[in-house]
Design a protein around this motif. Structure first.
Motif, short mmCIF file in Angstrom:
data_model
loop_
_atom_site.label_atom_id
_atom_site.label_comp_id
_atom_site.label_asym_id
_atom_site.label_seq_id
_atom_site.Cartn_x
_atom_site.Cartn_y
_atom_site.Cartn_z
N VAL A 13 -2.70 2.48 -2.14
CA VAL A 13 -2.00 1.32 -2.70
C VAL A 13 -0.56 1.26 -2.18
O VAL A 13 -0.05 0.18 -1.86
N ASP A 14 0.08 2.41 -2.05
CA ASP A 14 1.47 2.45 -1.58
C ASP A 14 1.62 1.86 -0.18
O ASP A 14 2.66 1.30 0.15
N LYS A 15 0.59 1.97 0.64
CA LYS A 15 0.64 1.37 1.99
C LYS A 15 0.79 -0.15 1.89
O LYS A 15 1.52 -0.76 2.67
N TYR A 16 0.11 -0.75 0.93
CA TYR A 16 0.21 -2.20 0.74
C TYR A 16 1.56 -2.59 0.15
O TYR A 16 2.13 -3.61 0.53
N ASP A 41 -17.78 6.31 -8.33
CA ASP A 41 -16.45 5.93 -8.81
C ASP A 41 -15.72 5.10 -7.77
O ASP A 41 -15.61 5.50 -6.61
N LEU A 42 -15.22 3.96 -8.21
CA LEU A 42 -14.45 3.05 -7.37
C LEU A 42 -13.24 2.58 -8.14
O LEU A 42 -13.17 2.73 -9.37
N PHE A 43 -12.31 1.98 -7.43
CA PHE A 43 -11.13 1.40 -8.06
C PHE A 43 -10.92 0.00 -7.50
O PHE A 43 -11.01 -0.19 -6.28
N ALA A 44 -10.66 -0.95 -8.37
CA ALA A 44 -10.33 -2.31 -7.96
C ALA A 44 -8.86 -2.52 -8.29
O ALA A 44 -8.41 -2.22 -9.40
N VAL A 45 -8.10 -3.01 -7.29
CA VAL A 45 -6.67 -3.19 -7.45
C VAL A 45 -6.32 -4.58 -6.92
O VAL A 45 -6.66 -4.92 -5.79
N ASP A 46 -5.63 -5.37 -7.74
CA ASP A 46 -5.18 -6.69 -7.30
C ASP A 46 -3.85 -6.56 -6.58
O ASP A 46 -2.94 -5.87 -7.05
N ILE A 47 -3.77 -7.22 -5.41
CA ILE A 47 -2.52 -7.24 -4.64
C ILE A 47 -2.13 -8.69 -4.37
O ILE A 47 -2.99 -9.56 -4.25
N THR A 48 -0.83 -8.93 -4.29
CA THR A 48 -0.31 -10.28 -4.07
C THR A 48 0.87 -10.22 -3.12
O THR A 48 1.73 -9.34 -3.24
N SER A 49 0.90 -11.16 -2.17
CA SER A 49 2.06 -11.34 -1.30
C SER A 49 2.38 -12.82 -1.28
O SER A 49 1.70 -13.63 -1.93
N ASP A 50 3.37 -13.21 -0.50
CA ASP A 50 3.70 -14.63 -0.37
C ASP A 50 2.54 -15.42 0.24
O ASP A 50 2.39 -16.60 -0.02
N ASP A 51 1.74 -14.74 1.05
CA ASP A 51 0.67 -15.41 1.79
C ASP A 51 -0.74 -15.16 1.28
O ASP A 51 -1.68 -15.81 1.72
N GLU A 52 -0.90 -14.19 0.39
CA GLU A 52 -2.26 -13.77 0.07
C GLU A 52 -2.37 -13.19 -1.34
O GLU A 52 -1.48 -12.48 -1.80
N ASP A 53 -3.49 -13.50 -1.99
CA ASP A 53 -3.90 -12.84 -3.23
C ASP A 53 -5.25 -12.21 -2.94
O ASP A 53 -6.17 -12.90 -2.47
N ALA A 54 -5.38 -10.93 -3.22
CA ALA A 54 -6.64 -10.25 -2.89
C ALA A 54 -6.89 -9.12 -3.88
O ALA A 54 -6.00 -8.69 -4.62
N THR A 55 -8.13 -8.67 -3.88
CA THR A 55 -8.51 -7.48 -4.64
C THR A 55 -9.01 -6.44 -3.65
O THR A 55 -9.84 -6.73 -2.79
N LEU A 56 -8.46 -5.25 -3.76
CA LEU A 56 -8.91 -4.13 -2.94
C LEU A 56 -9.97 -3.37 -3.71
O LEU A 56 -9.80 -3.09 -4.90
N LEU A 57 -11.04 -3.02 -3.05
CA LEU A 57 -12.05 -2.14 -3.63
C LEU A 57 -11.93 -0.82 -2.88
O LEU A 57 -12.12 -0.77 -1.65
N GLY A 66 4.31 -1.03 0.71
CA GLY A 66 5.21 -0.91 1.85
C GLY A 66 5.14 -2.11 2.78
O GLY A 66 6.10 -2.43 3.49
N ASP A 67 4.01 -2.80 2.77
CA ASP A 67 3.83 -3.99 3.60
C ASP A 67 4.24 -5.27 2.87
O ASP A 67 3.97 -6.38 3.34
N GLY A 68 4.86 -5.14 1.70
CA GLY A 68 5.38 -6.30 0.99
C GLY A 68 4.50 -6.87 -0.10
O GLY A 68 4.77 -7.95 -0.63
N TYR A 69 3.44 -6.17 -0.47
CA TYR A 69 2.57 -6.65 -1.55
C TYR A 69 3.08 -6.16 -2.90
O TYR A 69 3.64 -5.09 -3.01
N GLU A 70 2.83 -6.97 -3.92
CA GLU A 70 3.00 -6.54 -5.30
C GLU A 70 1.62 -6.17 -5.80
O GLU A 70 0.62 -6.76 -5.41
N VAL A 71 1.57 -5.21 -6.69
CA VAL A 71 0.29 -4.67 -7.13
C VAL A 71 0.21 -4.73 -8.65
O VAL A 71 1.18 -4.47 -9.35
N ASP A 72 -0.98 -5.11 -9.16
CA ASP A 72 -1.23 -5.05 -10.60
C ASP A 72 -2.73 -4.98 -10.86
O ASP A 72 -3.53 -4.97 -9.93
N ASN A 73 -3.09 -4.89 -12.11
CA ASN A 73 -4.49 -4.86 -12.54
C ASN A 73 -5.32 -3.77 -11.87
O ASN A 73 -6.10 -4.02 -10.97
#
Length: 148
Positions: free
Chosen positions: A96-99, A119-135, A101-108
């Protein structure tokens, strides 16, 4: 649409169902589904039930905010639990820290225990250009980045 995309969208649909009229009384849920949920609830109480007839499963909402899915035969499918950033495993934090560092905000942050995928983890990331969920798998590998 892959299985995990369906799962994430299902979680949103299930939440909407809970807020509307799909909540079942504990007494209306079949004993085999209740027994499975109670066995996997890790001491948390079951607050409400939703029956998802379209996807042929029962959904139990637990007192810790977790959502548990059980098939119509009573087989446990998965449990999704909100988790704080402080409780994330170090390998997930590093990913998550890599994202960040690339300017994303992280939540959820959501921990997913899945009968098939483990076991998996879903993490929501947001930038000025993109909203995504990382699995992310438990080793910190990004399995998928899905737009929201």
């Amino acid at each position: 649409m892959n299985r995990n995309q369906v799962w994430i969208k299902s979680l949103l649909v299930i939440t909407a169902l809970i807020l509307e009229t799909g909540v079942w009384a504990q007494e209306a849920v079949p004993a085999h589904a209740k027994a499975t949920a109670e066995g996997k609830a890790a001491g948390h109480s079951i607050k409400s039930w939703v029956v998802d007839k379209e996807r042929s499963k029962y959904v139990a909402v637990l007192s810790n905010g977790a959502v548990m899915e059980i098939d119509m035969k009573g087989k446990w499918l998965r449990t999704s639990t909100p988790i704080s950033e402080q409780k994330l495993p170090p390998l997930i934090v590093a990913t998550v820290d890599k994202y960040v560092g690339d300017g994303y905000e992280v939540d959820n942050y959501i921990r997913i225990e899945d009968a098939t995928d483990g076991d998996l983890f879903a993490v929501d990331i947001t930038s000025d250009d993109e909203d995504a969920t990382l699995l992310i798998d438990k080793k910190g590998k990004v399995l998928r980045k899905e737009g929201r």
